[in-house]
Design a protein around this motif. Structure first.
Motif, PDB file in Angstrom:
ATOM      1  N   LEU A 170       7.500  -8.349 -11.789  1.00 39.03           N
ATOM      2  CA  LEU A 170       6.932  -9.680 -11.909  1.00 39.03           C
ATOM      3  C   LEU A 170       7.260 -10.320 -10.570  1.00 39.03           C
ATOM      4  CD1 LEU A 170       8.622 -11.245 -15.349  1.00 39.03           C
ATOM      5  CD2 LEU A 170       6.150 -10.378 -14.852  1.00 39.03           C
ATOM      6  N   PRO A 171       7.609  -9.849  -9.462  1.00 41.07           N
ATOM      7  CA  PRO A 171       7.000 -10.016  -7.934  1.00 41.07           C
ATOM      8  C   PRO A 171       6.402  -9.241  -7.726  1.00 41.07           C
ATOM      9  CG  PRO A 171       9.709  -9.489  -8.541  1.00 41.07           C
ATOM     10  CD  PRO A 171       8.925  -8.781  -9.929  1.00 41.07           C
ATOM     11  N   LEU A 172       5.265  -8.567  -8.078  1.00 38.32           N
ATOM     12  CA  LEU A 172       4.675  -7.944  -7.293  1.00 38.32           C
ATOM     13  C   LEU A 172       3.102  -8.246  -8.335  1.00 38.32           C
ATOM     14  CD1 LEU A 172       5.433  -4.032  -7.569  1.00 38.32           C
ATOM     15  CD2 LEU A 172       5.588  -5.670  -5.727  1.00 38.32           C
ATOM     16  N   ARG A 173       3.224  -9.327  -9.550  1.00 39.83           N
ATOM     17  CA  ARG A 173       1.449  -9.511  -9.875  1.00 39.83           C
ATOM     18  C   ARG A 173       1.453 -10.168  -8.938  1.00 39.83           C
ATOM     19  NH1 ARG A 173      -2.321 -10.863 -11.005  1.00 39.83           N
ATOM     20  NH2 ARG A 173      -3.143 -11.780 -12.479  1.00 39.83           N
ATOM     21  N   PRO A 174       1.391 -11.498  -7.506  1.00 42.98           N
ATOM     22  CA  PRO A 174       0.866 -12.002  -6.950  1.00 42.98           C
ATOM     23  C   PRO A 174      -0.370 -11.035  -6.034  1.00 42.98           C
ATOM     24  CG  PRO A 174       2.917 -13.250  -7.271  1.00 42.98           C
ATOM     25  CD  PRO A 174       2.799 -12.096  -7.477  1.00 42.98           C
ATOM     26  N   VAL A 175       0.064  -9.580  -5.657  1.00 45.65           N
ATOM     27  CA  VAL A 175      -0.444  -8.987  -5.041  1.00 45.65           C
ATOM     28  C   VAL A 175      -1.277  -7.390  -6.192  1.00 45.65           C
ATOM     29  CG1 VAL A 175       1.578  -9.132  -3.227  1.00 45.65           C
ATOM     30  CG2 VAL A 175       1.949  -7.087  -5.155  1.00 45.65           C
ATOM     31  N   LEU A 176      -1.430  -7.904  -7.501  1.00 47.62           N
ATOM     32  CA  LEU A 176      -2.692  -7.656  -7.936  1.00 47.62           C
ATOM     33  C   LEU A 176      -3.637  -7.540  -7.277  1.00 47.62           C
ATOM     34  CD1 LEU A 176      -2.636  -5.320  -9.908  1.00 47.62           C
ATOM     35  CD2 LEU A 176      -2.864  -7.578 -12.121  1.00 47.62           C
ATOM     36  N   GLU A 177      -4.352  -8.437  -6.980  1.00 52.91           N
ATOM     37  CA  GLU A 177      -6.069  -7.963  -7.409  1.00 52.91           C
ATOM     38  C   GLU A 177      -6.614  -8.314  -5.625  1.00 52.91           C
ATOM     39  OE1 GLU A 177      -4.321 -10.876  -8.605  1.00 52.91           O
ATOM     40  OE2 GLU A 177      -5.127 -11.226 -10.917  1.00 52.91           O
ATOM     41  N   PRO A 178      -5.028  -8.979  -4.101  1.00 54.88           N
ATOM     42  CA  PRO A 178      -5.519  -7.990  -3.431  1.00 54.88           C
ATOM     43  C   PRO A 178      -5.463  -6.430  -2.970  1.00 54.88           C
ATOM     44  CG  PRO A 178      -4.367 -10.020  -3.191  1.00 54.88           C
ATOM     45  CD  PRO A 178      -4.385  -9.462  -4.367  1.00 54.88           C
ATOM     46  N   ALA A 179      -4.390  -5.848  -3.887  1.00 53.98           N
ATOM     47  CA  ALA A 179      -4.499  -4.555  -4.085  1.00 53.98           C
ATOM     48  C   ALA A 179      -5.648  -4.024  -4.726  1.00 53.98           C
ATOM     49  CB  ALA A 179      -3.243  -3.824  -4.675  1.00 53.98           C
ATOM     50  N   ILE A 180      -6.080  -4.530  -5.867  1.00 57.70           N
ATOM     51  CA  ILE A 180      -7.328  -3.883  -6.351  1.00 57.70           C
ATOM     52  C   ILE A 180      -8.414  -4.099  -5.266  1.00 57.70           C
ATOM     53  CG2 ILE A 180      -9.336  -4.319  -7.874  1.00 57.70           C
ATOM     54  CD1 ILE A 180      -6.630  -4.928  -9.889  1.00 57.70           C
ATOM     55  N   ALA A 181      -8.621  -5.038  -4.661  1.00 58.14           N
ATOM     56  CA  ALA A 181      -9.897  -5.003  -3.488  1.00 58.14           C
ATOM     57  C   ALA A 181      -9.348  -4.161  -1.886  1.00 58.14           C
ATOM     58  CB  ALA A 181      -9.767  -6.663  -2.521  1.00 58.14           C
ATOM     59  N   VAL A 182      -8.385  -3.660  -2.007  1.00 57.81           N
ATOM     60  CA  VAL A 182      -7.830  -3.049  -0.888  1.00 57.81           C
ATOM     61  C   VAL A 182      -8.575  -1.506  -1.518  1.00 57.81           C
ATOM     62  CG1 VAL A 182      -6.495  -1.468   0.459  1.00 57.81           C
ATOM     63  CG2 VAL A 182      -6.394  -4.133  -0.007  1.00 57.81           C
ATOM     64  N   ALA A 183      -7.698  -0.944  -2.584  1.00 59.08           N
ATOM     65  CA  ALA A 183      -8.484  -0.047  -2.950  1.00 59.08           C
ATOM     66  C   ALA A 183      -9.866  -0.200  -3.338  1.00 59.08           C
ATOM     67  CB  ALA A 183      -8.314   0.427  -4.436  1.00 59.08           C
ATOM     68  N   PHE A 184     -10.620  -0.772  -3.358  1.00 55.42           N
ATOM     69  CA  PHE A 184     -12.262  -0.976  -4.272  1.00 55.42           C
ATOM     70  C   PHE A 184     -12.465  -0.854  -2.784  1.00 55.42           C
ATOM     71  CE2 PHE A 184     -16.571  -3.039  -4.077  1.00 55.42           C
ATOM     72  CZ  PHE A 184     -16.115  -2.597  -5.513  1.00 55.42           C
ATOM     73  N   TYR A 185     -11.926  -1.600  -1.233  1.00 52.27           N
ATOM     74  CA  TYR A 185     -13.037  -0.922   0.209  1.00 52.27           C
ATOM     75  C   TYR A 185     -12.827   0.158   0.577  1.00 52.27           C
ATOM     76  CZ  TYR A 185     -14.286  -2.665   4.080  1.00 52.27           C
ATOM     77  OH  TYR A 185     -15.295  -2.514   5.399  1.00 52.27           O
ATOM     78  N   VAL A 186     -11.458   0.307   0.370  1.00 57.36           N
ATOM     79  CA  VAL A 186     -10.937   2.323   1.119  1.00 57.36           C
ATOM     80  C   VAL A 186     -11.705   2.728  -0.116  1.00 57.36           C
ATOM     81  CG1 VAL A 186      -9.190   3.670   1.639  1.00 57.36           C
ATOM     82  CG2 VAL A 186      -9.297   0.979   1.615  1.00 57.36           C
ATOM     83  N   LEU A 187     -11.797   2.981  -0.803  1.00 56.92           N
ATOM     84  CA  LEU A 187     -12.300   3.984  -2.050  1.00 56.92           C
ATOM     85  C   LEU A 187     -13.739   4.264  -1.838  1.00 56.92           C
ATOM     86  CD1 LEU A 187     -10.420   4.110  -5.662  1.00 56.92           C
ATOM     87  CD2 LEU A 187     -10.605   5.877  -3.473  1.00 56.92           C
ATOM     88  N   TRP A 188     -14.470   2.963  -0.742  1.00 58.35           N
ATOM     89  CA  TRP A 188     -16.234   3.188  -1.123  1.00 58.35           C
ATOM     90  C   TRP A 188     -16.729   3.980   0.105  1.00 58.35           C
ATOM     91  CZ3 TRP A 188     -20.188   2.832  -3.790  1.00 58.35           C
ATOM     92  CH2 TRP A 188     -20.792   3.020  -4.955  1.00 58.35           C
TER      93      TRP A 188
END
Length: 595
Positions: A170-188
């Protein structure tokens, strides 16, 4: 794989995904949809998969599992036969050259595609595909059987695993979207690091970064997230080096992710505006991908191996646009469904808290009502007896000097009134169910009126009386009346169609023997727990009434009558009650005299 798939085959992949999404809410419709899609592949060669895209058929294994899990009982009996038939059709599409223009089976296993080799291949692949499909369907059925246990284990708030997961996640919920964005950028960036020679390198990381940023800020700043893809598309319309190519065009799926997050988390206005804005973005993206003039002479037609003729461009534009709009709508509605599910969970939590508060208030109301009822009963029962006792005591005190013999008579009357009052006080132990008749004290004379009311309500009643009625106290008569009332009410409510009851009052003994036998055709109540709880509470109340009246009561199913129920009670006469009350008083007086 998508780069080498025709738009028609790509539409079928989307159709399979839609069937998977519908398998829970409309299992029959999803089965029909898959059948239609496979029939389209049998009839239209452009819709068939090639040597790279045939693996899309693996989606049907997920579909089979979900069908086994979500299908209703009747549909679960039909679904395995339909799924096995689909497995045979898929085998034919993969093996037979007539239905597979690229001869997929031969290209995969390297065999010579002769007629003699095709028949064993078809039989083997059909059998294997049927067994695998049936196995995944059976897996879904087994998961359905254990799903209730899994849900109960997950919902158990006392589970230490769930508690730890909640504290960590639950404390990690606010960083879910930024984590997806970082993974999206790095993988591409990693995927395209070796393909930067054809275009200036900074253009792709910049446009990719803007799309990743739209994902990262979609939750806290939805308006900015909706605007960033528009900035990217504007740059690509006017800057040729910034446009995506045959390997980078899937980056546009970031628009779908942003649309999903905005639909799930944003307020009402921006949530509804995001859908038409995303549709405009899809139209621009389709133009950039299919029009050769905007893709430096290349585009979708070149990526899938077709020519850049006007007819091919128009067809590819229409196909990509339709698929893009469908994917965008699907992403938006998935986000909308997630938001609705979250709101439903919050509403259920509030409803549960409200129900608990109402239950607590109901208990307080019942307790207050019972206190008022006891106070009224004390007044009704004790006022007359105490008045008699006071009058007799005052009379004996005044006339005692003139008539000493009257004192003994007055004391006898006082003792009789006190014994009667003591017996009446014992009748005050009532169940906590609020009396619908208020504070009235019905007697045995009111039984006929009760029987007539129950007959008017549809209950067939036969009354049998034996012996001559004897004296019962008012509290005992009230207990008998309530027992008969509860028994006949239960017969009317729970006996089902054509309820009937037989009431027997037998005075041939030291008290009243009461029997209520009911018969009927029991109904099937979906809310059996609530009904059973109320019924048990009524039986407990009847037993308590009989006990405080000095008697007993039994109630159970009547084995001699199908669908029958038998209530038997006994209430002793007032004389027996007075004798049992007088015995401990005599012992106390004797003990006091010995002292």
């Amino acid at each position: 794989m998508i780069a080498y798939t025709t738009p028609y085959a790509f539409v079928l992949v989307v159709g399979f995904a839609v069937a998977i999404a519908l398998s829970r809410v409309a299992t029959g419709t999803s089965l029909v949809l898959v059948g239609v899609l496979l029939a389209a592949q049998l009839l239209l060669w452009p819709a068939r998969f090639n040597v790279l895209s045939w693996s899309a058929y693996l989606m049907l294994l997920v579909f089979a599992t979900l069908v086994g899990f979500h299908a209703a009982r009747r549909m679960r009996m039909v679904a395995p036969f339909v799924l096995v038939l689909y497995a045979v059709v898929v085998s034919a599409l993969l093996v037979l050259p007539r239905f597979s223009a690229t001869s997929i089976d031969g290209l995969i296993n390297g065999k010579h595609l002769s007629t003699v080799a095709l028949i064993p291949d078809l039989l083997v692949s059909s059998g294997v595909a049927a067994l695998i499909t049936f196995g995944f369907w059976y897996l879904g059925v087994r998961l359905r059987l254990v799903s209730s246990a899994l849900r109960s284990g997950w919902d158990d708030a006392t589970s230490p695993i769930i508690s730890i997961a909640q504290r960590v996640l639950l404390p990690l919920r606010p960083v879910l979207e930024p984590a997806i964005a970082v993974a999206f950028y790095v993988l591409w960036i990693i995927a395209e690091a070796g393909r930067s020679g054809s275009s200036p390198w900074p253009s792709f990381p910049f446009t990719l970064g803007l799309l990743a940023a739209s994902i990262a800020v979609a939750r806290p700043y939805p308006r900015v997230a909706v605007a960033l893809p528009g900035v990217v598309l504007a740059i690509q319309l006017f800057g040729i080096p910034a446009r995506f190519g045959s390997t980078t065009w899937p980056v546009y799926f970031a628009v779908l992710v942003t649309c999903l997050i905005v639909s799930a988390t944003a307020d009402r206005r921006i949530r509804w505006l995001s859908l038409p804005i995303a549709a405009v973005y899809v139209a621009v993206i389709t133009t950039l991908m299919t029009v050769p003039a905007l893709s430096d002479g290349y585009g979708w037609t070149s990526w899938v191996g077709a020519g850049n003729s006007g007819d091919n461009v128009i067809k590819s534009f229409a196909g990509v646009l339709v698929v893009g709009l469908l994917l965008t709508a699907a992403a938006w509605f998935i986000g909308f469904g997630l938001r609705a599910s979250q709101l439903k969970r919050a509403a259920d939590a509030k409803l549960g808290a409200t129900v608990d508060e109402l239950r607590s208030a109901e208990i307080d109301l019942i307790v207050a009502s019972e206190r008022d009822r006891i106070a009224q009963d004390v007044h009704d029962i004790m006022a007359h007896s105490l008045a008699v006792i006071i009058a007799q005591a005052d009379g004996a005190r005044f006339i005692g000097p003139q008539r000493p013999d009257a004192i003994s008579e007055s004391l006898e009357r006082i003792a009789a009134s006190a014994r009667t009052s003591l017996a009446e006080v014992r009748m005050l132990i009532e169940s906590l169910v609020e009396d619908p008749d208020g504070h009235s004290n019905p007697t045995l004379e009111n039984l006929d009126d009760l029987v007539e009311r129950m007959r008017g309500a549809g209950l067939t009643i036969t009354v049998n009386r034996f012996g001559d009625p004897t004296v019962l106290t008012s509290g005992q008569q009230l207990a008998v009346y309530r027992i008969v009332q509860e028994s006949l009410t239960n017969a009317l409510k729970h006996a089902g169609a054509q309820p009937a009851a037989r009431l027997t009052l037998d005075w041939r003994g030291p008290g009243l023997a009461l029997t209520v036998a009911s018969t009927g055709e029991p109904r099937q109540h979906p809310n059996s727990n609530v009904r059973g709880h109320g019924h048990c509470r009524g039986l407990y109340g009847m037993r308590e009434r009989a006990r405080v009246a000095g008697g007993w009561l039994t109630a159970d199913v009547d084995d001699e009558a199908p669908g029958g129920y038998l209530v038997t009670a006994f209430v002793p006469t007032a004389c027996v009650v007075e004798q049992t009350t007088e015995a401990p008083e005599t012992a106390l007086l004797a003990a006091a005299g010995s002292r």
